[in-house]
Every structure is written in structure tokens, then in C-alpha cells.
Design a protein around this motif. Structure first.
Motif, PDB file in Angstrom:
ATOM      1  N   PHE A  86       0.831  -1.194   0.000  1.00 46.33           N
ATOM      2  CA  PHE A  86       0.000   0.000   0.000  1.00 46.33           C
ATOM      3  C   PHE A  86       0.873   1.255   0.000  1.00 46.33           C
ATOM      4  O   PHE A  86       1.987   1.243   0.523  1.00 46.33           O
ATOM      5  N   TYR A 115       0.136   5.182   1.346  1.00 47.36           N
ATOM      6  CA  TYR A 115      -0.754   6.133   2.004  1.00 47.36           C
ATOM      7  C   TYR A 115      -0.126   7.528   1.920  1.00 47.36           C
ATOM      8  O   TYR A 115       1.092   7.677   1.871  1.00 47.36           O
ATOM      9  N   GLN A 125      -4.237  16.014   8.776  1.00 45.64           N
ATOM     10  CA  GLN A 125      -5.235  15.042   8.347  1.00 45.64           C
ATOM     11  C   GLN A 125      -4.744  13.630   8.644  1.00 45.64           C
ATOM     12  O   GLN A 125      -3.573  13.411   8.957  1.00 45.64           O
ATOM     13  N   GLY A 126      -5.654  12.673   8.536  1.00 47.36           N
ATOM     14  CA  GLY A 126      -5.282  11.277   8.697  1.00 47.36           C
ATOM     15  C   GLY A 126      -4.634  10.726   7.439  1.00 47.36           C
ATOM     16  O   GLY A 126      -4.552  11.401   6.416  1.00 47.36           O
ATOM     17  N   LEU A 127      -4.167   9.500   7.532  1.00 45.34           N
ATOM     18  CA  LEU A 127      -3.586   8.856   6.359  1.00 45.34           C
ATOM     19  C   LEU A 127      -4.698   8.482   5.390  1.00 45.34           C
ATOM     20  O   LEU A 127      -5.729   7.945   5.784  1.00 45.34           O
ATOM     21  N   LEU A 162      -5.535   6.404   1.731  1.00 43.71           N
ATOM     22  CA  LEU A 162      -4.994   5.403   0.828  1.00 43.71           C
ATOM     23  C   LEU A 162      -4.862   5.968  -0.581  1.00 43.71           C
ATOM     24  O   LEU A 162      -5.810   6.492  -1.156  1.00 43.71           O
ATOM     25  N   LEU A 191       1.366  -5.676   4.174  1.00 45.31           N
ATOM     26  CA  LEU A 191       0.433  -6.485   4.945  1.00 45.31           C
ATOM     27  C   LEU A 191       0.666  -7.938   4.566  1.00 45.31           C
ATOM     28  O   LEU A 191       0.750  -8.253   3.386  1.00 45.31           O
ATOM     29  N   LEU A 196      -3.625 -10.748   9.909  1.00 43.36           N
ATOM     30  CA  LEU A 196      -4.949 -10.221  10.212  1.00 43.36           C
ATOM     31  C   LEU A 196      -5.045  -8.700  10.227  1.00 43.36           C
ATOM     32  O   LEU A 196      -5.608  -8.130  11.149  1.00 43.36           O
ATOM     33  N   GLY A 197      -4.510  -8.062   9.235  1.00 47.61           N
ATOM     34  CA  GLY A 197      -4.736  -6.639   9.086  1.00 47.61           C
ATOM     35  C   GLY A 197      -3.664  -5.744   9.637  1.00 47.61           C
ATOM     36  O   GLY A 197      -3.736  -4.536   9.482  1.00 47.61           O
ATOM     37  N   PHE A 214       4.720  -0.287   8.333  1.00 48.93           N
ATOM     38  CA  PHE A 214       4.979   0.960   7.616  1.00 48.93           C
ATOM     39  C   PHE A 214       6.474   1.231   7.462  1.00 48.93           C
ATOM     40  O   PHE A 214       7.287   0.860   8.316  1.00 48.93           O
ATOM     41  N   TYR A 253      -8.067  -0.466  14.760  1.00 50.07           N
ATOM     42  CA  TYR A 253      -6.626  -0.617  14.983  1.00 50.07           C
ATOM     43  C   TYR A 253      -6.094   0.626  15.682  1.00 50.07           C
ATOM     44  O   TYR A 253      -6.517   1.745  15.417  1.00 50.07           O
ATOM     45  N   TYR A 291      -2.287   2.521  16.143  1.00 49.79           N
ATOM     46  CA  TYR A 291      -0.890   2.594  15.728  1.00 49.79           C
ATOM     47  C   TYR A 291      -0.246   3.790  16.439  1.00 49.79           C
ATOM     48  O   TYR A 291      -0.927   4.697  16.909  1.00 49.79           O
ATOM     49  N   ILE A 339       5.566   4.324  11.610  1.00 45.82           N
ATOM     50  CA  ILE A 339       4.300   4.082  12.288  1.00 45.82           C
ATOM     51  C   ILE A 339       4.275   2.605  12.671  1.00 45.82           C
ATOM     52  O   ILE A 339       4.478   1.736  11.826  1.00 45.82           O
ATOM     53  N   PHE A 345       2.310  -0.666  14.658  1.00 43.99           N
ATOM     54  CA  PHE A 345       1.067  -1.277  15.107  1.00 43.99           C
ATOM     55  C   PHE A 345       1.085  -1.466  16.608  1.00 43.99           C
ATOM     56  O   PHE A 345       2.102  -1.851  17.195  1.00 43.99           O
ATOM     57  N   GLN A 386      -8.120  -8.832  18.955  1.00 42.14           N
ATOM     58  CA  GLN A 386      -7.672  -9.857  18.020  1.00 42.14           C
ATOM     59  C   GLN A 386      -6.162 -10.057  18.101  1.00 42.14           C
ATOM     60  O   GLN A 386      -5.654 -11.158  17.973  1.00 42.14           O
ATOM     61  N   PHE A 439      -2.375   6.962  16.145  1.00 41.76           N
ATOM     62  CA  PHE A 439      -3.374   6.879  15.083  1.00 41.76           C
ATOM     63  C   PHE A 439      -4.350   5.745  15.367  1.00 41.76           C
ATOM     64  O   PHE A 439      -3.970   4.686  15.861  1.00 41.76           O
ATOM     65  N   SER A 474      -8.380  -9.090   6.035  1.00 42.51           N
ATOM     66  CA  SER A 474      -7.117  -8.434   6.349  1.00 42.51           C
ATOM     67  C   SER A 474      -6.652  -7.505   5.241  1.00 42.51           C
ATOM     68  O   SER A 474      -5.811  -6.644   5.453  1.00 42.51           O
ATOM     69  N   ARG A 475      -7.191  -7.659   4.032  1.00 41.27           N
ATOM     70  CA  ARG A 475      -6.703  -6.823   2.946  1.00 41.27           C
ATOM     71  C   ARG A 475      -7.603  -5.612   2.708  1.00 41.27           C
ATOM     72  O   ARG A 475      -7.369  -4.847   1.805  1.00 41.27           O
ATOM     73  N   GLU A 522      -9.279  -2.004   3.036  1.00 42.66           N
ATOM     74  CA  GLU A 522      -8.673  -0.709   3.292  1.00 42.66           C
ATOM     75  C   GLU A 522      -8.925  -0.265   4.716  1.00 42.66           C
ATOM     76  O   GLU A 522     -10.051  -0.333   5.220  1.00 42.66           O
ATOM     77  N   GLN A 523      -7.887   0.211   5.350  1.00 43.97           N
ATOM     78  CA  GLN A 523      -8.006   0.799   6.670  1.00 43.97           C
ATOM     79  C   GLN A 523      -8.131   2.307   6.520  1.00 43.97           C
ATOM     80  O   GLN A 523      -7.333   2.937   5.835  1.00 43.97           O
ATOM     81  N   PHE A 559      -7.944   5.880   8.279  1.00 44.53           N
ATOM     82  CA  PHE A 559      -7.227   6.421   9.433  1.00 44.53           C
ATOM     83  C   PHE A 559      -7.830   7.728   9.930  1.00 44.53           C
ATOM     84  O   PHE A 559      -8.331   8.547   9.133  1.00 44.53           O
ATOM     85  N   GLY A 560      -7.738   7.922  11.229  1.00 46.47           N
ATOM     86  CA  GLY A 560      -8.068   9.199  11.821  1.00 46.47           C
ATOM     87  C   GLY A 560      -6.884  10.145  11.748  1.00 46.47           C
ATOM     88  O   GLY A 560      -5.791   9.753  11.326  1.00 46.47           O
ATOM     89  N   PRO A 561      -7.077  11.408  12.180  1.00 47.32           N
ATOM     90  CA  PRO A 561      -6.017  12.419  12.084  1.00 47.32           C
ATOM     91  C   PRO A 561      -4.921  12.249  13.120  1.00 47.32           C
ATOM     92  O   PRO A 561      -3.874  12.886  13.022  1.00 47.32           O
TER      93      PRO A 561
END
Lengths: 114, 115
Positions: A34, A36, A42-44, A46, A94, A99-100, A104, B33, B35, B43, B45, B55, B91, B100-101, B103-104, B106-108
Motif C-alpha cells: 500500500f 498512504y 489530516q489522517g492517512l 490510501l 500487509l 490479520l490486518g 509501515f 486498529y 498505531y 508508524i 502497530f 484480536q 493513530f 485483512s486486505r 482498506e483501513q 485512518f483518523g487524524p
């Protein structure tokens, strides 16, 4: 171990010039990749992702990236940048078994000058 | 549709104090999630919730960090007591399905400074 390396911490370019932001990954298993972008305050967001299939991936805002398995790279490119592209860019990977959980790189600050 | 929100945007506390960060994911997103980005580094996890269940919490640095997601909606991350090395940007991200694939989003982020 899985890791992502962004080779450049800062990339300054002039407006309308092409740009390439480099990313290399290491993984012994199948990996998803990915890019980002984070604009100030702002947030990340995609930009694009590679899951499978065509190795050339097109994203938003005119960006594209090419998955190169032999070189373990996933470089981000844009043929002509705008001042509004100034932001920090993150490459991430990933692994399906985790699991997600995203791994980075350290980020590349792209600054576009007029 | 509202995105992922985080509160506060900034927090400055002294070493030894307690701070609680909050994350509101996108409505309907089961995956949440946390981070953290320490200055100059990547960044990293921290942990992953699926609904209200943890999880994967393998990224939590130590037992001074406690994350909760009661009711499977918003989440909190408490640091008690805070240490200098806890400074960074925290984050939160959420995703829609247990894939798992996927799109995540994200917040600011919350910028935490421990003095």
C-alpha cells in the motif's frame, strides 16, 4: 521478519516535474502493498494498493506504483506533480496471516516547489 | 459519512500522569486498529480489535497501556503512568469487514507530549 524501507526521507521537486518515491519490502511470504498519503493535520489516506494481478497499479491523484517481485520494490511515481501533492507519503505492507496489521516505512516528505 | 475521529487532537502531560485517548471508528466498521508514530520513526502497530474483542495486541509496548472497546463501538487507549518515551502521534484506523486486505481508514491522530 517483515519490514518496509523507504529510502528517502525528503524529496524536493519543482512543480510539473516527475517524481519517484522509493519503497522496498522484505517478506518471505506473499505480501500486499500500500501507499498512504498524509496531508497536514489530516489522517492517512490510501493512494493505491497492490493485492494481486497486474503489477502496475493506478491510484488517486494521478499516482501509480509498480510491484517488482524480483527487486522487492513498490516505487510510487507521478509524471507531473502539483504543489498540492506536498505531503508525507508512507509505504506499507500487509501479510495475510497477520490479520490486518500494517507494517509501515518511515515515510517520505514530498515537497513541491513552484 | 463521517470518517474516523480521534480526541483529543493534542495532549501535553507530565511524566507520571494518566492520559486517555479516544477513537470513534466509521459506523459499522468491526475492525479497529491503534498505531503509534514516535518522532523520526515508522508508524508501528499497537493492537487490533474485532468488535469488542482484542484480536492482536502483540504491539502494545508494556502494561502501562490499556485499550478497551466496550460495546464494539468507540475505543479508548489509556496510558498510566505516562513516560517520556510515550510521546508521539497515536493513530486509530478502522475497516469494514473481517478481511485483512480491506482498506483501513485512518483518523487524524492524537499528538501526545509527555514532559
Amino acid at each position: 521478519a517483515q519490514s518496509v524501507t523507504q529510502l528517502d526521507s525528503q524529496v524536493p521537486v519543482f512543480e510539473e516535474a516527475p517524481v519517484e518515491l522509493r519503497c522496498n519490502y522484505s517478506s518471505s511470504v506473499s505480501v500486499y502493498l500500500f501507499w498512504y498519503v498524509q496531508y497536514p493535520n489530516q489522517g492517512l489516506q490510501l493512494l493505491l494498493k497492490y493485492l494481486s494481478g497486474s503489477t502496475l497499479v493506478k491510484g488517486i491523484n494521478g499516482f501509480e506504483a509498480e510491484f517488482n517481485k524480483s527487486q522487492t520494490s513498490f516505487h510510487l511515481r507521478k509524471p507531473s506533480v502539483h504543489i498540492s501533492d506536498t505531503a508525507e507519503y508512507f509505504c506499507a505492507s500487509l501479510r495475510g496471516s497477520t490479520l490486518g496489521r500494517l507494517y509501515f516505512g518511515r515515510g517520505t516528505q514530498l515537497t513541491v516547489w513552484p | 459519512e463521517a470518517g474516523v475521529t480521534q480526541f483529543p487532537s493534542h495532549s501535553v502531560i507530565e511524566k507520571g500522569q494518566t492520559v486517555t485517548l479516544r477513537c470513534d471508528p466509521i459506523s459499522g466498521h468491526d475492525n479497529l486498529y491503534w498505531y503509534r508514530r514516535v518522532m523520526g520513526k515508522e508508524i508501528k502497530f499497537l493492537l487490533h480489535f474485532v468488535k469488542e474483542s482484542k484480536q492482536d495486541e502483540s504491539g502494545m509496548p508494556n502494561n502501562r497501556f490499556l485499550a478497551e472497546r466496550t460495546g464494539g463501538t468507540y475505543s479508548t487507549l489509556k496510558v498510566q503512568p505516562a513516560e517520556l518515551e510515550d510521546s508521539g502521534v497515536y493513530f486509530c484506523a478502522s475497516s469494514q469487514v473481517q478481511n485483512s486486505r480491506n482498506e483501513q481508514f485512518f483518523g487524524p491522530g492524537t499528538r501526545l507530549t509527555v514532559l
